[in-house]
Design a protein around this motif. Structure first.
Motif, short mmCIF file in Angstrom:
data_model
loop_
_atom_site.label_atom_id
_atom_site.label_comp_id
_atom_site.label_asym_id
_atom_site.label_seq_id
_atom_site.Cartn_x
_atom_site.Cartn_y
_atom_site.Cartn_z
N THR A 84 0.82 -1.21 0.00
CA THR A 84 0.00 0.00 0.00
C THR A 84 0.86 1.26 0.00
OG1 THR A 84 -0.18 -0.22 2.42
CG2 THR A 84 -1.99 -1.09 1.09
N PHE A 85 2.06 1.17 0.56
CA PHE A 85 3.00 2.30 0.54
C PHE A 85 3.40 2.60 -0.91
CE2 PHE A 85 7.26 4.10 0.61
CZ PHE A 85 7.19 5.06 1.63
N PHE A 86 3.78 1.56 -1.64
CA PHE A 86 4.17 1.73 -3.04
C PHE A 86 2.98 2.17 -3.89
CE2 PHE A 86 7.74 -1.36 -2.09
CZ PHE A 86 8.74 -0.41 -2.23
N ALA A 87 1.80 1.63 -3.59
CA ALA A 87 0.62 2.00 -4.36
C ALA A 87 0.33 3.49 -4.21
CB ALA A 87 -0.59 1.19 -3.90
N MET A 145 2.17 9.88 -8.28
CA MET A 145 2.94 10.31 -9.44
C MET A 145 2.05 10.49 -10.67
SD MET A 145 6.14 7.72 -8.82
CE MET A 145 6.79 7.94 -10.46
N ARG A 146 0.85 9.90 -10.62
CA ARG A 146 -0.05 9.93 -11.79
C ARG A 146 -1.26 10.83 -11.60
NH1 ARG A 146 -0.26 3.36 -12.97
NH2 ARG A 146 1.97 3.07 -13.33
N HIS A 147 -1.58 11.14 -10.35
CA HIS A 147 -2.80 11.89 -10.05
C HIS A 147 -2.49 12.98 -9.02
CE1 HIS A 147 -4.97 8.75 -12.19
NE2 HIS A 147 -4.43 7.84 -11.39
N PRO A 148 -3.43 13.92 -8.81
CA PRO A 148 -3.22 14.97 -7.80
C PRO A 148 -2.95 14.38 -6.42
CG PRO A 148 -5.08 15.51 -9.20
CD PRO A 148 -4.67 14.13 -9.57
N ARG A 149 -1.92 14.90 -5.77
CA ARG A 149 -1.49 14.32 -4.50
C ARG A 149 -2.54 14.42 -3.40
NH1 ARG A 149 4.81 16.47 -3.99
NH2 ARG A 149 5.69 15.04 -5.54
N ARG A 150 -3.27 15.53 -3.38
CA ARG A 150 -4.25 15.72 -2.30
C ARG A 150 -5.35 14.66 -2.37
NH1 ARG A 150 -8.69 18.21 -4.33
NH2 ARG A 150 -8.50 19.17 -6.40
N LEU A 151 -5.76 14.28 -3.58
CA LEU A 151 -6.79 13.26 -3.73
C LEU A 151 -6.26 11.88 -3.35
CD1 LEU A 151 -8.45 14.38 -7.09
CD2 LEU A 151 -9.33 14.68 -4.78
N LYS A 183 -10.56 5.49 -6.19
CA LYS A 183 -9.56 4.52 -6.65
C LYS A 183 -8.50 4.32 -5.58
CE LYS A 183 -6.27 3.70 -10.41
NZ LYS A 183 -5.71 4.24 -11.67
N ALA A 184 -7.98 5.43 -5.04
CA ALA A 184 -6.96 5.34 -4.00
C ALA A 184 -7.51 4.65 -2.75
CB ALA A 184 -6.43 6.73 -3.66
N PHE A 185 -8.76 4.99 -2.40
CA PHE A 185 -9.38 4.40 -1.20
C PHE A 185 -9.55 2.89 -1.37
CE2 PHE A 185 -12.77 3.04 1.55
CZ PHE A 185 -12.67 3.83 2.68
N SER A 186 -10.12 2.48 -2.49
CA SER A 186 -10.42 1.05 -2.69
C SER A 186 -9.15 0.22 -2.82
CB SER A 186 -11.29 0.87 -3.93
OG SER A 186 -10.66 1.37 -5.09
N ILE A 187 -8.16 0.72 -3.56
CA ILE A 187 -6.90 -0.02 -3.71
C ILE A 187 -6.22 -0.21 -2.36
CG2 ILE A 187 -4.54 0.15 -4.60
CD1 ILE A 187 -5.70 1.35 -7.15
#
Length: 222
Positions: free
Chosen positions: A24-27, A33-39, A142-146
């Motif tokens: 999860t750290f790497f994810a 790196m691909r999306h807005p950091r705050r989201l 996406k970030a939450f579910s992953i």
């Protein structure tokens, strides 16, 4: 108060050493790196906070389902087991690069399968978006579910359950959330470069020793 402090310090140390270099750290690092950091940060951290609270609730309820003696013995065995597991990982020598490549491959596969549905900037498709997506960004979800499903059943989650069964739940929750916040923020701000500078072997060894110490302390306090 001392039990709250003890639960806090144990949970904080365990969380930091378990989560650095985890999947999860790497994810979180790759997503940032691909999306807005705050989201990405809010999604990953939200999932980890929910997971921490759920794990602590399970650990807190365990003594009501089993006797306090049994939960204490199970927790002690878990600590020793996780300690040996971490030490085995350290001596086995699985590098962080392999895990990083594996996570990148998984995220790329998921991105490829959802590429057609990702054009949600199109005005005509906004009308068909689900009720949830109107209030939460797809990147957040996406970030939450992953993160949530990646952490489910993970060693750190099981260790949190065991810790909450043996220590003050409030201290475990606070320590776990602060530890998750530190690790997730580090991952989002520069996790890929940070992970390449930190020895996976040292982190695994430190985590293994910490779990063994927790096991000894739990055994002696029985």
């Amino acid at each position: 108060m001392s039990t709250v402090v003890q639960g806090f310090t144990k949970s904080l140390a365990m969380t930091v050493l378990s989560e650095i270099g985890d999947k999860t750290f790497f994810a979180a690092a790759i997503l940032a790196m691909r999306h807005p950091r705050r989201l990405v940060l809010s999604g990953c951290l939200g999932a980890l906070i929910v997971m921490t609270i759920l794990s602590v609730l399970v650990g807190w309820a365990a003594p009501n389902l089993l006797s306090r003696t049994w939960t204490h013995h199970i927790t002690t065995v878990l600590f020793f087991g996780f300690g040996l597991w971490s030490l085995w990982d350290a001596f086995k020598g699985d590098g962080g690069d392999d895990e990083l490549a594996e996570v990148e491959a998984e995220l790329d596969a998921k991105a490829g399968s959802t590429k057609q549905s990702s054009k949600d900037d199109d005005e005509s498709k906004k009308q068909n978006r689900s009720f949830i997506l109107q209030f939460f960004s797809p990147i957040f979800l996406k970030a939450f579910s992953i993160t949530f499903f990646g952490e489910w059943g993970d060693k750190s989650q099981l260790a949190t359950i065991g810790l909450a069964a043996d220590e003050n739940p409030l201290g475990v929750v606070i320590g776990g959330i602060i530890g998750q916040a530190l690790c997730t923020t580090a991952a989002v701000l520069g996790g890929k470069s940070l992970a390449s500078q930190i020895s996976e072997k040292i982190v695994a060894l430190s985590g293994g020793v910490l779990f063994i110490v927790f096991g000894i302390q739990s055994f002696l306090s029985g």
